[in-house]
Design a protein around this motif. Structure first.
Motif, mmCIF file in Angstrom:
data_model
loop_
_atom_site.group_PDB
_atom_site.id
_atom_site.type_symbol
_atom_site.label_atom_id
_atom_site.label_comp_id
_atom_site.label_asym_id
_atom_site.label_seq_id
_atom_site.Cartn_x
_atom_site.Cartn_y
_atom_site.Cartn_z
ATOM 1 N N ILE A 1 -12.698 -19.700 -25.360
ATOM 2 C CA ILE A 1 -12.025 -20.628 -24.966
ATOM 3 C C ILE A 1 -11.058 -20.304 -23.891
ATOM 4 C CG2 ILE A 1 -10.889 -22.750 -25.469
ATOM 5 C CD1 ILE A 1 -12.465 -22.921 -28.097
ATOM 6 N N PHE A 2 -11.209 -20.051 -22.694
ATOM 7 C CA PHE A 2 -9.938 -19.569 -21.798
ATOM 8 C C PHE A 2 -9.792 -20.771 -20.904
ATOM 9 C CE2 PHE A 2 -11.620 -15.305 -23.022
ATOM 10 C CZ PHE A 2 -10.354 -14.722 -22.745
ATOM 11 N N ARG A 3 -8.724 -21.095 -20.501
ATOM 12 C CA ARG A 3 -8.142 -21.773 -19.425
ATOM 13 C C ARG A 3 -7.133 -21.381 -18.470
ATOM 14 N NH1 ARG A 3 -11.858 -24.041 -21.549
ATOM 15 N NH2 ARG A 3 -12.305 -26.056 -22.385
ATOM 16 N N GLU A 4 -6.675 -22.165 -17.496
ATOM 17 C CA GLU A 4 -5.762 -21.867 -16.596
ATOM 18 C C GLU A 4 -4.426 -22.469 -17.217
ATOM 19 O OE1 GLU A 4 -5.835 -19.911 -14.370
ATOM 20 O OE2 GLU A 4 -8.326 -19.561 -14.152
ATOM 21 N N GLY A 5 -3.298 -21.785 -16.937
ATOM 22 C CA GLY A 5 -2.046 -22.361 -17.356
ATOM 23 C C GLY A 5 -1.544 -23.394 -16.605
ATOM 24 N N THR A 6 -0.349 -23.785 -16.961
ATOM 25 C CA THR A 6 0.170 -25.150 -16.342
ATOM 26 C C THR A 6 1.569 -24.750 -15.631
ATOM 27 O OG1 THR A 6 1.530 -25.788 -18.303
ATOM 28 C CG2 THR A 6 -0.752 -26.864 -18.097
ATOM 29 N N GLY A 7 2.050 -25.400 -14.878
ATOM 30 C CA GLY A 7 3.240 -25.151 -14.052
ATOM 31 C C GLY A 7 3.002 -24.585 -12.776
ATOM 32 N N PRO A 8 3.671 -24.464 -11.779
ATOM 33 C CA PRO A 8 3.363 -23.651 -10.339
ATOM 34 C C PRO A 8 2.837 -22.524 -10.394
ATOM 35 C CG PRO A 8 5.812 -24.478 -10.715
ATOM 36 C CD PRO A 8 5.285 -24.314 -12.009
ATOM 37 N N VAL B 1 -3.493 -13.498 -20.762
ATOM 38 C CA VAL B 1 -3.931 -12.196 -20.729
ATOM 39 C C VAL B 1 -3.557 -11.658 -19.377
ATOM 40 C CG1 VAL B 1 -6.022 -12.781 -22.023
ATOM 41 C CG2 VAL B 1 -6.064 -13.036 -19.557
ATOM 42 N N ASP B 2 -3.968 -10.507 -18.930
ATOM 43 C CA ASP B 2 -3.328 -9.767 -17.695
ATOM 44 C C ASP B 2 -3.706 -10.533 -16.388
ATOM 45 O OD1 ASP B 2 -2.148 -8.018 -19.434
ATOM 46 O OD2 ASP B 2 -3.722 -6.306 -19.121
ATOM 47 N N ASP B 3 -4.638 -11.190 -16.527
ATOM 48 C CA ASP B 3 -5.013 -11.736 -15.011
ATOM 49 C C ASP B 3 -4.441 -13.295 -14.869
ATOM 50 O OD1 ASP B 3 -6.799 -13.510 -16.615
ATOM 51 O OD2 ASP B 3 -8.545 -12.415 -15.922
ATOM 52 N N GLY B 4 -3.752 -13.567 -15.909
ATOM 53 C CA GLY B 4 -2.916 -15.082 -15.965
ATOM 54 C C GLY B 4 -3.639 -16.173 -16.846
ATOM 55 N N GLN B 5 -4.976 -15.831 -17.093
ATOM 56 C CA GLN B 5 -5.601 -16.960 -17.823
ATOM 57 C C GLN B 5 -5.103 -16.979 -19.276
ATOM 58 O OE1 GLN B 5 -10.147 -16.917 -17.335
ATOM 59 N NE2 GLN B 5 -9.815 -18.970 -16.539
ATOM 60 N N TRP B 6 -5.304 -18.024 -19.934
ATOM 61 C CA TRP B 6 -5.102 -18.021 -21.506
ATOM 62 C C TRP B 6 -5.958 -18.322 -22.330
ATOM 63 C CZ3 TRP B 6 0.577 -18.718 -22.713
ATOM 64 C CH2 TRP B 6 1.387 -18.648 -21.861
ATOM 65 N N TYR B 7 -6.047 -17.761 -23.597
ATOM 66 C CA TYR B 7 -7.153 -18.140 -24.486
ATOM 67 C C TYR B 7 -6.557 -18.660 -25.646
ATOM 68 C CZ TYR B 7 -5.711 -13.853 -27.120
ATOM 69 O OH TYR B 7 -4.866 -12.908 -27.972
ATOM 70 N N PHE B 8 -7.389 -19.411 -26.228
ATOM 71 C CA PHE B 8 -7.216 -20.422 -27.394
ATOM 72 C C PHE B 8 -7.201 -19.630 -28.783
ATOM 73 C CE2 PHE B 8 -8.450 -23.582 -30.663
ATOM 74 C CZ PHE B 8 -7.140 -24.210 -30.688
ATOM 75 N N HIS B 9 -6.324 -19.644 -29.827
ATOM 76 C CA HIS B 9 -6.519 -18.957 -31.071
ATOM 77 C C HIS B 9 -5.683 -19.980 -31.910
ATOM 78 C CE1 HIS B 9 -2.013 -17.789 -31.233
ATOM 79 N NE2 HIS B 9 -2.100 -17.563 -29.860
ATOM 80 N N ASN B 10 -6.619 -20.442 -32.994
ATOM 81 C CA ASN B 10 -6.218 -21.572 -33.913
ATOM 82 C C ASN B 10 -5.076 -20.729 -34.930
ATOM 83 O OD1 ASN B 10 -6.288 -24.189 -34.482
ATOM 84 N ND2 ASN B 10 -8.615 -24.065 -34.011
ATOM 85 N N LEU C 1 -12.191 -9.871 -21.463
ATOM 86 C CA LEU C 1 -11.007 -9.293 -20.771
ATOM 87 C C LEU C 1 -11.240 -8.677 -19.506
ATOM 88 C CD1 LEU C 1 -8.899 -8.284 -23.889
ATOM 89 C CD2 LEU C 1 -8.714 -10.353 -22.774
ATOM 90 N N ALA C 2 -12.302 -7.623 -19.688
ATOM 91 C CA ALA C 2 -12.396 -6.879 -18.411
ATOM 92 C C ALA C 2 -13.120 -7.617 -17.601
ATOM 93 C CB ALA C 2 -13.236 -5.548 -19.137
ATOM 94 N N ALA C 3 -14.096 -8.492 -17.788
ATOM 95 C CA ALA C 3 -14.902 -9.109 -16.834
ATOM 96 C C ALA C 3 -14.039 -10.123 -15.905
ATOM 97 C CB ALA C 3 -16.026 -10.089 -17.507
ATOM 98 N N GLY C 4 -13.028 -10.779 -16.440
ATOM 99 C CA GLY C 4 -12.024 -11.547 -15.469
ATOM 100 C C GLY C 4 -12.613 -13.256 -15.430
ATOM 101 N N ARG C 5 -11.922 -13.764 -14.603
ATOM 102 C CA ARG C 5 -11.947 -15.305 -14.615
ATOM 103 C C ARG C 5 -13.400 -15.688 -14.317
ATOM 104 N NH1 ARG C 5 -6.460 -15.180 -12.967
ATOM 105 N NH2 ARG C 5 -5.304 -17.110 -13.643
ATOM 106 N N GLY C 6 -13.791 -16.620 -14.637
ATOM 107 C CA GLY C 6 -15.194 -17.305 -14.147
ATOM 108 C C GLY C 6 -16.324 -16.407 -14.634
ATOM 109 N N SER C 7 -16.148 -15.577 -15.511
ATOM 110 C CA SER C 7 -17.406 -14.631 -15.940
ATOM 111 C C SER C 7 -18.100 -15.281 -17.066
ATOM 112 C CB SER C 7 -16.693 -13.100 -16.292
ATOM 113 O OG SER C 7 -15.898 -13.277 -17.615
ATOM 114 N N ALA C 8 -19.306 -14.882 -17.128
ATOM 115 C CA ALA C 8 -20.117 -15.366 -18.257
ATOM 116 C C ALA C 8 -19.334 -14.777 -19.577
ATOM 117 C CB ALA C 8 -21.510 -14.763 -17.907
#
Length: 559
Positions: A141-148, A169-178, A128-135
């Motif tokens: 499993i993080f993904r970008e959302g859909t829509g504009p 999450v706060d920066d706009g990405q989404w994580y997967f949770h079964n 969460l702290a590291a942000g998009r594209g981080s190791a």
């Protein structure tokens, strides 16, 4: 039956793989025994009851998660896989418990939850702290959302507990949770994830743990390559080919082959049993292979009625499966995820499964409290005694040896299970009712569970089912379990079963090695045993002369 024969039998078992025909007692640690009086069960509480477990006659205990957790899902949201929740004790307490159990000849199995972590796990907090594209985010499993503006989830998939399987999450990405939103799924393609779980398996094995129960073993590996399918497309996909994007993929067995190398590096090798809800016997067999986990749960009796034809079909099917894999099967009537079998057997058949109408639960057209308690307990005792007579390992869930029913007297405000709030799953009522802390004494603020009120409410009727009450009653369910588990070792010379025809569709009879026979009357009319009644050693209900009454099982010892 002489003590000498029992001793000889137990000595023989030491030369074989202990797990093959073990009686394994599942402990839900937060509801077993509370040693420090905070209302929550703990590891010292288990230690205080080691003599009880030894007297019960089990071969192993399986501990549901005791790790640090926010309890978003009963401890299956793990924040640290190599520690004990401080509310439950310390690693020193765990070591003392293992030592005490081993001193009584009881093996220790612990739960491993590899599909997801808690959202409080240090890896997820780092992500969460590291942000998009981080190791750090690559471990999940993080993904970008859909829509504009990416405000819609990546897919319309639904989690097991209801609602979207994606959380933003706060920066706009989404994580997967079964499962729950607090349980982000791990990315098992990541080498650090694989290496860390190998470290965890060694950590607990080095502390003397004898085996592992693998939570949702069929869900670890995933193929989330673009484009992601819709929910409808996902639901329509074949679940038997090993190529489904989310479930029972062939590549998951690469992970378990690595785990098997770790298990086999110990002497004796550590054991494992898979919780794998898969579609076919062939798929389940892969988890039970000697090159993988070695054993897989068979949950078929959890969804069977108290019915002779269903029981016989399930027994035959699972013994055939175990013969093909070289493993042994596992018999289960209750666990932490389902309504206790004493209650299931006192309700309408499972094809009248509970459903919600407005704010009221109804079963087969009647209110949820239409429970025939006496019938349910009678059938539960009969089914358990039949199960203990079968070849394979028997899994018991804490409290079933007391004949406990499901606790329905829990308000919505008192409930803890996400399954209750998020959808009508797990038999419709949620899982809190089978997780209520055990009654040890007929008196006391929490019936001997501890010195404070228990974390889930205990009903008044627990007093009559308390351990101290049942231990003093030779006809109690506890006394029946103790004697059945004591004698069970005499049936285990070979993993064989031979059916004996009874002339009645509602009566099952089978032979085990050394002259033992088990007879179960699933009907209402008594079944005449004739002269064989003289060979009766143990029965779930008293014989009526030479007749076995309905809803009853008897063990016969024939010279």
């Amino acid at each position: 039956m002489t003590d000498a024969l029992l001793t000889e039998s137990r000595e023989d078992e030491k030369t074989a793989a202990w797990w093959r025909q073990a009686a394994v007692y599942q402990i839900y640690p937060r509801s077993f025994a509370d040693a420090n009086g905070d209302g929550l069960g703990d590891i010292p509480g288990i230690l205080s009851r080691v003599d009880y477990l030894a007297e019960l006659g089990i071969d192993a205990v399986w501990l549901s998660p005791f790790y640090p957790s926010a309890l978003a899902d009963g401890g299956y949201d793990v924040a640290d896989y190599r520690n004990v929740d401080p509310r439950l004790g310390t690693l020193d307490d765990f070591d003392a418990m293992v030592t005490a159990l081993h001193a009584k000849g009881i093996n220790v199995v612990v739960d491993i939850v590899p599909n997801h972590t808690s959202d409080l796990h240090e890896w997820f907090q780092e992500a969460l702290a590291a942000g998009r594209g981080s190791a750090a985010r690559e471990r999940y499993i993080f993904r970008e959302g859909t829509g504009p503006d990416g405000a819609e989830p990546p897919t319309d998939w639904v989690s097991v507990f209801g609602g979207s399987a994606w959380e933003r999450v706060d920066d706009g990405q989404w994580y997967f949770h079964n499962f729950a939103v607090e349980q982000p799924d791990l990315n098992w393609d990541h080498p650090e994830v694989r290496a860390d779980f190998l470290k965890t398996l060694r950590f607990w094995s080095d502390r003397g743990v004898d085996g592992f129960r693998i939570d949702v073993a069929h869900m670890l590996t995933k193929d989330l390559s673009e484009p992601l399918p819709s929910r409808a497309e996902l639901d329509a996909m074949d679940r038997t080919s090993g190529t489904h994007p989310l479930l029972d993929r062939d590549d998951v067995h690469e992970i378990y082959a690595e785990w098997r190398e770790v298990f086999n590096s110990y002497d004796p090798p550590r054991t494992a049993v898979a919780e794998a809800w898969v579609e076919t016997p062939e798929r389940r067999a892969r988890y039970a292979s000697a090159e993988g986990l070695g054993q897989a749960f068979n949950f078929d009796l959890l969804v069977a009625d108290f019915d002779a034809a269903q029981f016989r079909s399930i027994i035959d099917d699972n013994l055939q499966q175990s013969a093909r894999t070289g493993s042994s099967t596992t018999w289960v009537l209750s666990n932490h995820d389902v309504t206790r079998h004493a209650t299931r057997y006192g309700l309408a058949p499972l094809n009248g499964r509970p459903v919600k109408q407005g704010t009221e639960w109804v079963i087969a057209g009647g209110p949820a409290d239409e429970l025939d308690r006496e019938q349910g307990l009678r059938r539960a005792r009969a089914a358990s005694l039949l199960l203990f007579g079968l070849p394979g390992s028997a899994y018991l869930y804490q409290g079933e040896e007391l004949g406990l029913h499901e606790v329905a007297e829990i308000t919505a405000e008192q409930r803890q299970d996400p399954g209750f709030f998020r959808q009508a799953e797990f038999d419709g009522f949620g899982r809190d009712g089978c997780r209520v802390p055990l009654p040890w004494t007929a008196e006391g603020v929490s019936f001997g569970f501890g010195d404070a009120e228990a974390h889930l409410p205990q009903p008044d009727w627990f007093a009559s089912a308390a351990v101290d009450v049942e231990a003093a009653d030779p006809s109690s369910t506890l006394s029946l379990y103790r004697e059945a588990l004591r004698l069970r070792h005499l049936l285990q010379a070979e993993e064989k079963l031979e059916w004996i025809e009874t002339g009645r569709a509602d009566v099952l009879r089978f032979a085990r090695p050394k002259g033992w026979q088990i007879v179960t009357n699933f009907g209402t009319e008594p079944f005449d045993l004739g002269a064989d009644a003289a060979d009766a050693v143990l029965s779930s209900s008293a014989l009526e002369g030479s007749a076995l009454p309905g809803d009853a099982t008897v063990w016969l010892a024939r010279a």
